[in-house]
Write a protein that holds these residues in place. Structure first.
Motif, mmCIF file in Angstrom:
data_model
loop_
_atom_site.group_PDB
_atom_site.id
_atom_site.type_symbol
_atom_site.label_atom_id
_atom_site.label_comp_id
_atom_site.label_asym_id
_atom_site.label_seq_id
_atom_site.Cartn_x
_atom_site.Cartn_y
_atom_site.Cartn_z
ATOM 1 N N LEU A 129 0.860 -1.188 0.000
ATOM 2 C CA LEU A 129 0.000 0.000 0.000
ATOM 3 C C LEU A 129 0.897 1.240 0.000
ATOM 4 O O LEU A 129 1.014 1.957 0.993
ATOM 5 C CB LEU A 129 -0.918 -0.022 1.224
ATOM 6 C CG LEU A 129 -1.776 -1.282 1.377
ATOM 7 C CD1 LEU A 129 -2.470 -1.301 2.719
ATOM 8 C CD2 LEU A 129 -2.778 -1.375 0.228
ATOM 9 N N HIS A 130 1.524 1.484 -1.130
ATOM 10 C CA HIS A 130 2.575 2.494 -1.218
ATOM 11 C C HIS A 130 2.080 3.924 -1.007
ATOM 12 O O HIS A 130 2.757 4.727 -0.364
ATOM 13 C CB HIS A 130 3.341 2.349 -2.534
ATOM 14 C CG HIS A 130 4.028 1.028 -2.638
ATOM 15 N ND1 HIS A 130 5.193 0.750 -1.973
ATOM 16 C CD2 HIS A 130 3.682 -0.100 -3.297
ATOM 17 C CE1 HIS A 130 5.561 -0.500 -2.228
ATOM 18 N NE2 HIS A 130 4.652 -1.041 -3.024
ATOM 19 N N ASP A 131 0.906 4.257 -1.522
ATOM 20 C CA ASP A 131 0.380 5.608 -1.313
ATOM 21 C C ASP A 131 0.091 5.848 0.167
ATOM 22 O O ASP A 131 0.436 6.896 0.719
ATOM 23 C CB ASP A 131 -0.888 5.845 -2.136
ATOM 24 C CG ASP A 131 -0.603 5.952 -3.626
ATOM 25 O OD1 ASP A 131 0.561 6.244 -3.993
ATOM 26 O OD2 ASP A 131 -1.539 5.743 -4.420
ATOM 27 N N ALA A 132 -0.530 4.875 0.816
ATOM 28 C CA ALA A 132 -0.804 4.994 2.252
ATOM 29 C C ALA A 132 0.501 5.074 3.032
ATOM 30 O O ALA A 132 0.618 5.861 3.979
ATOM 31 C CB ALA A 132 -1.636 3.812 2.735
ATOM 32 N N ALA A 133 1.479 4.281 2.637
ATOM 33 C CA ALA A 133 2.774 4.290 3.319
ATOM 34 C C ALA A 133 3.412 5.672 3.250
ATOM 35 O O ALA A 133 3.908 6.193 4.261
ATOM 36 C CB ALA A 133 3.699 3.242 2.710
ATOM 37 N N ARG A 134 3.389 6.282 2.086
ATOM 38 C CA ARG A 134 3.971 7.619 1.932
ATOM 39 C C ARG A 134 3.202 8.657 2.757
ATOM 40 O O ARG A 134 3.797 9.543 3.372
ATOM 41 C CB ARG A 134 4.016 8.015 0.459
ATOM 42 C CG ARG A 134 5.134 7.296 -0.301
ATOM 43 C CD ARG A 134 5.313 7.873 -1.699
ATOM 44 N NE ARG A 134 4.215 7.521 -2.591
ATOM 45 C CZ ARG A 134 4.124 6.377 -3.266
ATOM 46 N NH1 ARG A 134 5.073 5.465 -3.160
ATOM 47 N NH2 ARG A 134 3.100 6.150 -4.069
ATOM 48 N N THR A 135 1.886 8.522 2.810
ATOM 49 C CA THR A 135 1.075 9.444 3.599
ATOM 50 C C THR A 135 1.403 9.330 5.081
ATOM 51 O O THR A 135 1.623 10.342 5.757
ATOM 52 C CB THR A 135 -0.428 9.183 3.363
ATOM 53 O OG1 THR A 135 -0.717 9.411 1.992
ATOM 54 C CG2 THR A 135 -1.297 10.066 4.240
ATOM 55 N N PHE A 136 1.453 8.109 5.599
ATOM 56 C CA PHE A 136 1.763 7.915 7.015
ATOM 57 C C PHE A 136 3.190 8.366 7.342
ATOM 58 O O PHE A 136 3.431 8.946 8.402
ATOM 59 C CB PHE A 136 1.554 6.457 7.433
ATOM 60 C CG PHE A 136 0.113 6.086 7.627
ATOM 61 C CD1 PHE A 136 -0.629 6.635 8.660
ATOM 62 C CD2 PHE A 136 -0.500 5.180 6.785
ATOM 63 C CE1 PHE A 136 -1.960 6.294 8.842
ATOM 64 C CE2 PHE A 136 -1.834 4.824 6.960
ATOM 65 C CZ PHE A 136 -2.566 5.385 7.996
ATOM 66 N N MET A 137 4.123 8.138 6.442
ATOM 67 C CA MET A 137 5.498 8.588 6.688
ATOM 68 C C MET A 137 5.557 10.110 6.727
ATOM 69 O O MET A 137 6.217 10.695 7.594
ATOM 70 C CB MET A 137 6.448 8.043 5.613
ATOM 71 C CG MET A 137 7.890 8.503 5.774
ATOM 72 S SD MET A 137 8.660 8.107 7.362
ATOM 73 C CE MET A 137 8.996 6.379 7.163
ATOM 74 N N ALA A 138 4.867 10.756 5.814
ATOM 75 C CA ALA A 138 4.841 12.226 5.806
ATOM 76 C C ALA A 138 4.264 12.761 7.112
ATOM 77 O O ALA A 138 4.783 13.734 7.681
ATOM 78 C CB ALA A 138 4.042 12.730 4.612
ATOM 79 N N LEU A 139 3.216 12.124 7.611
ATOM 80 C CA LEU A 139 2.627 12.557 8.875
ATOM 81 C C LEU A 139 3.603 12.351 10.035
ATOM 82 O O LEU A 139 3.772 13.230 10.876
ATOM 83 C CB LEU A 139 1.318 11.800 9.146
ATOM 84 C CG LEU A 139 0.144 12.198 8.279
ATOM 85 C CD1 LEU A 139 -1.007 11.225 8.491
ATOM 86 C CD2 LEU A 139 -0.288 13.621 8.582
ATOM 87 N N GLY A 140 4.227 11.203 10.078
ATOM 88 C CA GLY A 140 5.188 10.929 11.138
ATOM 89 C C GLY A 140 6.316 11.941 11.155
ATOM 90 O O GLY A 140 6.701 12.453 12.210
ATOM 91 N N ARG A 141 6.828 12.251 9.999
ATOM 92 C CA ARG A 141 7.920 13.225 9.916
ATOM 93 C C ARG A 141 7.431 14.633 10.240
ATOM 94 O O ARG A 141 8.161 15.428 10.820
ATOM 95 C CB ARG A 141 8.569 13.154 8.550
ATOM 96 C CG ARG A 141 9.288 11.799 8.376
ATOM 97 C CD ARG A 141 10.095 11.733 7.156
ATOM 98 N NE ARG A 141 11.192 12.699 7.264
ATOM 99 C CZ ARG A 141 12.099 12.883 6.344
ATOM 100 N NH1 ARG A 141 12.068 12.176 5.239
ATOM 101 N NH2 ARG A 141 13.055 13.767 6.508
ATOM 102 N N LYS A 142 6.201 14.934 9.897
ATOM 103 C CA LYS A 142 5.622 16.249 10.217
ATOM 104 C C LYS A 142 5.528 16.436 11.735
ATOM 105 O O LYS A 142 5.815 17.508 12.254
ATOM 106 C CB LYS A 142 4.225 16.352 9.595
ATOM 107 C CG LYS A 142 3.452 17.575 10.003
ATOM 108 C CD LYS A 142 2.050 17.519 9.415
ATOM 109 C CE LYS A 142 1.178 18.595 10.022
ATOM 110 N NZ LYS A 142 -0.222 18.475 9.593
#
Length: 84
Positions: A28-41
């Motif tokens: 689930l690459h799109d979800a993975a990128r979204t969650f990573m962006a949130l974590g880093r934010k």
């Protein structure tokens, strides 16, 4: 579980990054990128090396240790490239 942690504290970096890693593992690459962006934010000052230590320690000796860290590193690099 990460979903339950996110219900309680959606602005917590750790379960967002954990969910990113799990999402990537499931393809689930799109979800993975979204969650990573949130974590880093939510924790912008914490570098990759600290996350590697945290998740590395949590999974040390387990069968998913290197897979988990590989997903973390790949997602981190993708986020870096997007921030460019």
């Amino acid at each position: 579980d990460f979903d339950e942690a996110l219900k309680l504290t959606p602005d917590n970096a750790s379960p967002n990054i954990g969910r990113a890693i799990c999402s990537r593992h499931l393809g689930l690459h799109d979800a993975a990128r979204t969650f990573m962006a949130l974590g880093r934010k939510y924790e912008p000052a914490i570098p990759l090396q600290i996350w590697e230590l945290r998740y590395g320690r949590a999974h040390a000796g387990g069968p998913v240790h290197e897979v988990y860290l590989d997903h973390l590193r790949t997602l981190w690099a993708e986020a870096e490239a997007e921030a460019g």
